[in-house]
Design an enzyme around this catalytic site. Structure first.
Site, PDB file in Angstrom:
ATOM      1  N   LYS A 158       1.011  -1.107  -0.060  1.00 49.44           N
ATOM      2  CA  LYS A 158      -0.015  -0.010  -0.071  1.00 49.44           C
ATOM      3  C   LYS A 158       1.026   1.182   0.040  1.00 49.44           C
ATOM      4  CE  LYS A 158      -3.739  -2.495   2.581  1.00 49.44           C
ATOM      5  NZ  LYS A 158      -4.673  -2.213   3.793  1.00 49.44           N
ATOM      6  N   TYR A 204     -12.613  -2.707  -2.542  1.00 50.86           N
ATOM      7  CA  TYR A 204     -12.860  -2.780  -1.213  1.00 50.86           C
ATOM      8  C   TYR A 204     -14.553  -2.604  -1.131  1.00 50.86           C
ATOM      9  CZ  TYR A 204      -8.352  -2.093   0.792  1.00 50.86           C
ATOM     10  OH  TYR A 204      -7.134  -2.179   1.201  1.00 50.86           O
ATOM     11  N   ASN A 207      -1.781  -0.273   7.354  1.00 56.43           N
ATOM     12  CA  ASN A 207      -1.236  -1.688   7.766  1.00 56.43           C
ATOM     13  C   ASN A 207      -0.132  -2.169   6.628  1.00 56.43           C
ATOM     14  OD1 ASN A 207      -3.246  -2.514   5.951  1.00 56.43           O
ATOM     15  ND2 ASN A 207      -4.260  -3.772   7.370  1.00 56.43           N
ATOM     16  N   HIS A 214      -1.762  -5.464   1.702  1.00 54.04           N
ATOM     17  CA  HIS A 214      -3.120  -5.983   1.677  1.00 54.04           C
ATOM     18  C   HIS A 214      -2.623  -7.641   0.906  1.00 54.04           C
ATOM     19  CE1 HIS A 214      -7.099  -7.542  -0.110  1.00 54.04           C
ATOM     20  NE2 HIS A 214      -6.315  -7.934  -0.951  1.00 54.04           N
ATOM     21  N   GLU A 265     -10.164 -10.622  -6.941  1.00 54.97           N
ATOM     22  CA  GLU A 265      -9.254  -9.373  -6.884  1.00 54.97           C
ATOM     23  C   GLU A 265      -8.038  -9.486  -7.917  1.00 54.97           C
ATOM     24  OE1 GLU A 265      -9.400  -8.738  -2.024  1.00 54.97           O
ATOM     25  OE2 GLU A 265      -7.622  -9.669  -2.783  1.00 54.97           O
TER      26      GLU A 265
END
Ligand code: IDP
Ligand code: MG
Length: 182
Positions: free
Chosen positions: A16, A56, A128, A131, A142
């Protein structure tokens, strides 16, 4: 018909924008290499609003959804891009989730990727750094969202040939320079 249970398991990971802004790419890929999986595809890309919202979509009713979309698009960091990688191999999903750690970086094992590098923002969003797909269905959805079949070196899912006419950017041909006499 091939037994779908024998299909090569694959998982999508995204480093990310916070992972990229913190120069963690090398560290994260080194940690992921512990799973001894094969890299099947990789690319660096800017995330559009549409791609972020599709990725998402299951979280669209969450109070943190808008912040999450800004986060994955890089609006909260100096890096408006992500590194997307598909890993393939036996138990790929579970192995990568294990190395990534649980969603909340405060609760993640302190030596997991999220435990080591993640943080919770003052507004409560979990930044975080990575992913990782959480199950086979999610991984397939995905991977198909982030990659075209020809960008992946293995035939992970069935494909069909389709005649498409689209315009795309191509390189301007390099001019042939006259040979210099020596
Ligand atoms: P996962 O990334 O571990 O699969 P998801 O529930 O799919 O977890 O959530 C996607 C992302 O949304 C998380 O990685 C994290 O960045 C953020 N997130 C999830 N749950 C929360 C929450 O309760 N508060 C703040 N951010 C969250
Ligand atoms: Mg998830």
């Amino acid at each position: 018909m091939a037994d779908p249970t024998t299909r090569l398991e694959a998982t999508l990971i995204l480093i990310k924008p916070d992972g990229l802004a913190k120069s963690l790419t090398g560290n994260i890929l080194t940690r992921l290499s512990e799973a001894k999986l094969e890299i099947a595809a990789a690319k660096c890309l800017r995330v559009s609003q549409e791609l972020a919202e599709k990725h998402y979509q299951a979280l669209r009713d969450k109070p943190f959804f808008d912040e999450l979309i800004d986060y994955i698009m890089g609006k909260r960091h100096s890096r408006k891009k992500v590194l997307a990688v598909v890993y393939a191999g036996d138990k790929a999903i579970e192995k990568v989730r294990q190395l990534a750690g649980v969603t909340n970086p405060e609760e993640a094992d302190s030596v997991s990727i999220r435990g080591q590098y993640g943080r919770i923002t003052t507004t409560g969003l979990y930044e975080n750094v990575i992913h990782a797909s959480s199950n086979v269905q999610e991984a397939e959805r995905e991977i198909k969202l982030w990659f075209e079949p020809d960008e992946i070196i293995f035939d992970l899912y069935p494909t069909v040939s389709s005649d498409v006419t689209t315009r795309k950017r191509v390189w301007v041909p390099t001019p042939v320079t006259a040979k210099v006499k020596s």
